[in-house]
Write a protein that holds these residues in place. Structure first.
Motif, PDB file in Angstrom:
ATOM      1  N   ASP A  68     -36.783-135.246 103.871  1.00  0.00           N
ATOM      2  CA  ASP A  68     -38.165-134.845 103.588  1.00  0.00           C
ATOM      3  C   ASP A  68     -38.215-133.566 102.762  1.00  0.00           C
TER       4      ASP A  68
ATOM      5  N   LEU B  72     -37.444-134.530  99.199  1.00  0.00           N
ATOM      6  CA  LEU B  72     -38.515-135.319  98.575  1.00  0.00           C
ATOM      7  C   LEU B  72     -39.700-134.454  98.163  1.00  0.00           C
TER       8      LEU B  72
ATOM      9  N   THR C   8     -41.922-135.746  94.704  1.00  0.00           N
ATOM     10  CA  THR C   8     -43.213-136.444  94.790  1.00  0.00           C
ATOM     11  C   THR C   8     -44.283-135.492  95.273  1.00  0.00           C
TER      12      THR C   8
ATOM     13  N   ARG D 115     -34.638-142.998 101.413  1.00  0.00           N
ATOM     14  CA  ARG D 115     -35.423-144.211 101.156  1.00  0.00           C
ATOM     15  C   ARG D 115     -36.443-144.451 102.270  1.00  0.00           C
TER      16      ARG D 115
ATOM     17  N   ALA E  11     -39.217-141.866 101.995  1.00  0.00           N
ATOM     18  CA  ALA E  11     -40.073-142.121 100.833  1.00  0.00           C
ATOM     19  C   ALA E  11     -41.060-143.246 101.134  1.00  0.00           C
TER      20      ALA E  11
ATOM     21  N   ARG F 162     -43.846-141.845 103.302  1.00  0.00           N
ATOM     22  CA  ARG F 162     -44.827-141.061 102.547  1.00  0.00           C
ATOM     23  C   ARG F 162     -45.819-141.969 101.834  1.00  0.00           C
TER      24      ARG F 162
ATOM     25  N   VAL G 116     -40.107-146.105  95.125  1.00  0.00           N
ATOM     26  CA  VAL G 116     -39.140-145.525  96.065  1.00  0.00           C
ATOM     27  C   VAL G 116     -37.801-145.295  95.370  1.00  0.00           C
TER      28      VAL G 116
ATOM     29  N   VAL H 244     -38.146-142.250  92.927  1.00  0.00           N
ATOM     30  CA  VAL H 244     -38.335-140.972  93.625  1.00  0.00           C
ATOM     31  C   VAL H 244     -37.054-140.555  94.353  1.00  0.00           C
ATOM     32  N   VAL H 245     -36.419-141.508  95.029  1.00  0.00           N
ATOM     33  CA  VAL H 245     -35.190-141.198  95.755  1.00  0.00           C
ATOM     34  C   VAL H 245     -34.086-140.786  94.785  1.00  0.00           C
TER      35      VAL H 245
ATOM     36  N   ASP I  29     -47.922-140.044  90.578  1.00  0.00           N
ATOM     37  CA  ASP I  29     -48.349-140.395  91.931  1.00  0.00           C
ATOM     38  C   ASP I  29     -49.861-140.585  92.019  1.00  0.00           C
TER      39      ASP I  29
END
Length: 485
Positions: A134, A137, A141, A267, A270, A273, A353, A356-357, A422
């Motif tokens: 988290d 991330l 994002t 993953r 994400a 979220r 995902v 972003v990951v 986003d």
């Protein structure tokens, strides 16, 4: 759709008595043919019975099912048969599905690994991995954390936690078959055939329950989290990983186990979220599944033939009818649109995902590229999650769409930044379409309507009560003047 509508071919099981059991099983037709139509291989003592071509199962499936069981096992088997025939619930007997899934899990996965309770060390490892994921991330994002808690699940716990979501996915499709079973007879005959139709529906619910339970049980031995298929299968706000499956996943990758767990935690976090902060997304996806199911048509001619020749002593006829492709999606514009909408939505979720990951992991994990490609190949080869999802609701996901979606989200990040990318999740109408996945550059550089100024003006008007009072007082003064005149 596949030739077997729900793809419920049961996985091979290792007999308890080794090679001798295999020989017996081969002589009796594998234990999963017509002699054992409902796949009760998970029952105690159910492996290796049938006695060969001339045994008790040759002409009577119930004799094949129960013939060689000891009295205790026979009582359990008849109890389960009674539950099957007395079921009066929805289109799927979910109590039976849960029981079969747990039995399948207890037998272990094909690679020989067994389920086990999760210990304190694994619980702590998952919690720390999700917490660190988290943090990473946050830079990748604009959506805040969606995981209120992090848990480590055994395979059996995964089954328990995800069955409500499978019910929501599968019931619409199974309902079509169950309804058709009662509609194929003329109305004047339905009253006369009531008990038969009721028994058929009960057996149909048990059949679906058995097959879904087998499929979910096998899948429990492969998944690494609660969101492997791009849908939120677990409870909202709960990031979940399966340590025993993560260990199997990373066994041959030459990557430290901690990095594998952390990448998979990225993953999972994400996904959490996205589904936590895009409130319409879950209902949009499940609604697309339901819309697709409504477009399925049942081959009533084939079903009428099955009903007309139905023999209560040969319940495997229902199984064979499904295996022969009793229902297919309608070839209509509405059905094609429902399929495209669902496939595109799932591709956009998984592509986001993935992008972003990768952005979060690439600067921090030396194995990020290798792990990303491993997961992509797993999907492209029709991994267990994709196969089970496709067979349970009759859909084949196209892996090509996932890569296209990932490239599109990455391009959007470069062109509009994280917030601009986003921001497209604000409303389903703002998301890319299937045609946009074919031309990602065209979508990325297309001029977007800017609603920010309009929102600002509306917000300012709503926050100025003085203007409202002034307008109201001016109106009252005008009315007074008119009255005086």
């Amino acid at each position: 759709m596949s030739d077997t509508p729900f793809g419920f071919g049961l996985p091979p099981e290792e007999p308890d008595d080794g090679d001798e059991g295999k020989k017996k099983d081969q002589q009796s037709g594998g234990g999963q043919g017509p002699a054992n139509p409902f796949g009760f291989g998970g029952l105690p003592g159910a492996g290796g019975f049938g006695g060969g071509p001339g045994g008790p199962g040759a002409d009577n499936p119930f004799a094949a099912m129960f013939g060689s069981l000891n009295p205790n096992d026979l009582g359990a088997a008849f109890q389960q048969l009674g539950q099957m025939l007395s079921y009066e619930g929805g289109p799927v007997n979910w109590d039976m599905a849960k029981q079969i899934a747990r039995q399948t899990v207890s037998q272990g996965s094909p690679d020989g690994t067994k389920d086990a309770s999760v210990g304190p060390a694994d619980h702590k490892g998952v919690e720390e991995a999700v917490r660190l994921a988290d943090l990473w991330l946050d830079d990748a994002t604009s959506l805040p954390s969606g995981a209120a808690s992090a848990v480590a699940w055994s395979r059996a716990e995964w089954v328990e936690a995800t069955l409500p979501a499978w019910k929501e996915l599968v019931d619409p499709v199974a309902e079509r078959v169950g309804t058709a079973m009662g509609d194929v007879l003329p109305e004047e005959m339905q009253a006369m055939a009531g008990p038969l139709i009721g028994m058929m529906r009960s057996m149909g619910g048990a059949m679906f329950g058995t097959q879904i339970g087998q499929a979910v049980g096998v899948l429990a031995g492969e998944v690494v989290g609660s969101s492997d298929i791009g849908l939120p299968l677990g409870p909202a706000g709960k990031a979940a990983l399966l340590p025993v499956n993560i260990e199997t996943f990373g066994k041959d990758l030459s990557v430290p186990q901690e990095e594998v767990r952390l990448y998979l935690a990225l993953r999972e976090a994400a996904h959490q979220r996205l589904f936590a902060h895009v409130p319409w997304l879950r209902s949009h996806l499940f609604g697309a599944v339901d819309g697709y199911a409504r477009g399925i048509k049942v081959d009533t001619a084939k079903l009428e033939d099955v009903v007309g020749q139905f023999d209560p002593q040969n319940p495997e006829q229902l199984q064979e009818a499904l295996q022969q492709g009793m229902f297919q999606p309608e070839d209509t514009p509405e059905q094609k649109a429902a399929l495209a909408r669902l496939e595109t939505a799932l591709a956009l979720v998984e592509g986001w995902v993935d992008a972003v990951v990768h952005a979060a992991a690439k600067p921090r994990l030396s194995s990020a590229d290798a792990l990303r490609e491993t997961l992509r190949r797993r999907r492209a080869s029709g991994g267990p999650a994709e196969q089970t999802f496709a067979t349970l609701i009759g859909l084949e996901l196209r892996p090509r769409r996932l890569r296209d979606a990932s490239r599109l989200w990455a391009s959007l990040t470069d062109a509009r930044g994280v917030d601009g990318r986003d921001g497209l999740w604000a409303h389903p109408d703002m998301l890319p379409t299937a045609s946009d996945l074919d031309d990602p550059d065209g979508f990325v550089h297309r001029e977007q309507i800017d609603f920010s100024e309009l929102d600002k003006m509306l917000g300012e008007a709503a926050d100025k009560p003085d203007l409202k009072k002034k307008d109201k007082s001016e109106g009252e003064d005008k009315n007074k003047g008119d009255d005086a005149g």
